[in-house]
Design a protein around this motif. Structure first.
Motif, PDB file in Angstrom:
ATOM      1  N   LYS A 132       0.829  -1.210   0.000  1.00  0.00           N
ATOM      2  CA  LYS A 132       0.000   0.000   0.000  1.00  0.00           C
ATOM      3  C   LYS A 132       0.858   1.252   0.000  1.00  0.00           C
ATOM      4  O   LYS A 132       0.636   2.185  -0.772  1.00  0.00           O
ATOM      5  N   ASN A 181       1.100   3.909  -3.058  1.00  0.00           N
ATOM      6  CA  ASN A 181       0.717   5.299  -2.785  1.00  0.00           C
ATOM      7  C   ASN A 181       1.861   6.259  -3.087  1.00  0.00           C
ATOM      8  O   ASN A 181       1.635   7.370  -3.596  1.00  0.00           O
ATOM      9  N   GLU A 209       1.886   9.244  -5.803  1.00  0.00           N
ATOM     10  CA  GLU A 209       2.233  10.605  -5.396  1.00  0.00           C
ATOM     11  C   GLU A 209       3.361  11.167  -6.248  1.00  0.00           C
ATOM     12  O   GLU A 209       3.358  12.348  -6.598  1.00  0.00           O
TER      13      GLU A 209
END
Length: 237
Positions: free
Chosen positions: A74, A78, A82
């Motif tokens: 995760k 992420n 980003e």
């Protein structure tokens, strides 16, 4: 809960988690995350039915290991989002199976999803129109709140079939669509999925009563490539 039922759940958990590790090792992180979550839940259900302290400790240790890896994935995904660097590629081999729309798109469908753009130049022949219908059905079955599905395709409607079929699907869905040409699937939760052959990557079944006619996970595929991006990685369509 019977011992046989518990044993069956554990067997299912092992199978799902084995698949999670395989996907993880091949860099298909979003898919592996779904499998890790499903496998962990199955192991937790098994844990609830185990009484012996030694076995409970064993299951807790396994669950913690898989949960730690899921959290790492995760965080990794992420961070890639980003940084605008998320790109995953799936190569579907000729005659491969296991790539139904539900299997392929499920990892990218979330509760935040409300709008989908489908850009495929070849939604016009009967089987292609049925492919689009199956894709729509897959979205309706997913854990999302899709309110609008935009179809962008080419117009080739000598006998009126394309127009009438899309009108019927539109009425059934009570959504709206537009007609253009491209080959991209964009979700408003950030995911962009590009399939080399669009929705039409399945081979024609050998007969109406052959395996794979109904279940697309068992249907053989044409060779194609699936590229998955996130909107921060792709500035324009």
């Amino acid at each position: 809960m019977t011992q046989n039922h518990v044993s069956g759940m554990e067997t299912s958990a092992v199978s799902v988690l084995k698949r999670a590790v395989e996907l993880d090792q091949s860099g298909r992180f979003q898919e592996s995350l779904v499998c890790y979550q499903e496998g962990i839940q199955l192991l937790m259900d098994v844990l609830k039915s185990v009484k012996e302290d030694l076995k409970r400790g064993h299951y807790r240790e396994r669950i913690k290991g898989y949960m730690d890896r899921a959290e790492q994935i995760k965080a990794h995904v992420n961070q890639l989002k980003e940084d605008g660097k998320y790109h995953e590629q799936i190569k579907i081999a000729d005659d491969a199976t296991g790539y139904s729309y539900e299997t392929l798109f499920k990892p990218y469908i979330s509760s935040a999803l409300s709008e989908v753009w489908i850009q495929d130049p070849y939604i016009r022949h009967t089987h292609q129109l049925y492919n689009f219908l199956r894709f729509c059905e897959m979205l309706l079955k997913g854990l999302c709140q899709v309110k609008t599905i935009h179809l962008l395709t080419s117009q080739d409607d000598v006998d009126g079939q394309q127009t009438s079929a899309l009108a019927e699907i539109k009425e059934s869905l009570r959504t709206q669509g537009e007609l253009y040409i491209l080959n991209i699937f964009r979700f408003d939760n950030g995911w962009i999925i590009k399939i080399g052959r669009g929705l039409d990557f399945f081979k024609r079944p050998k007969g109406r009563f052959s395996i794979g006619y109904c279940d697309y996970d068992l249907r053989q595929c044409h060779e194609t490539t699936v590229d998955i991006f996130h909107t921060k990685h792709t500035k324009t369509l």
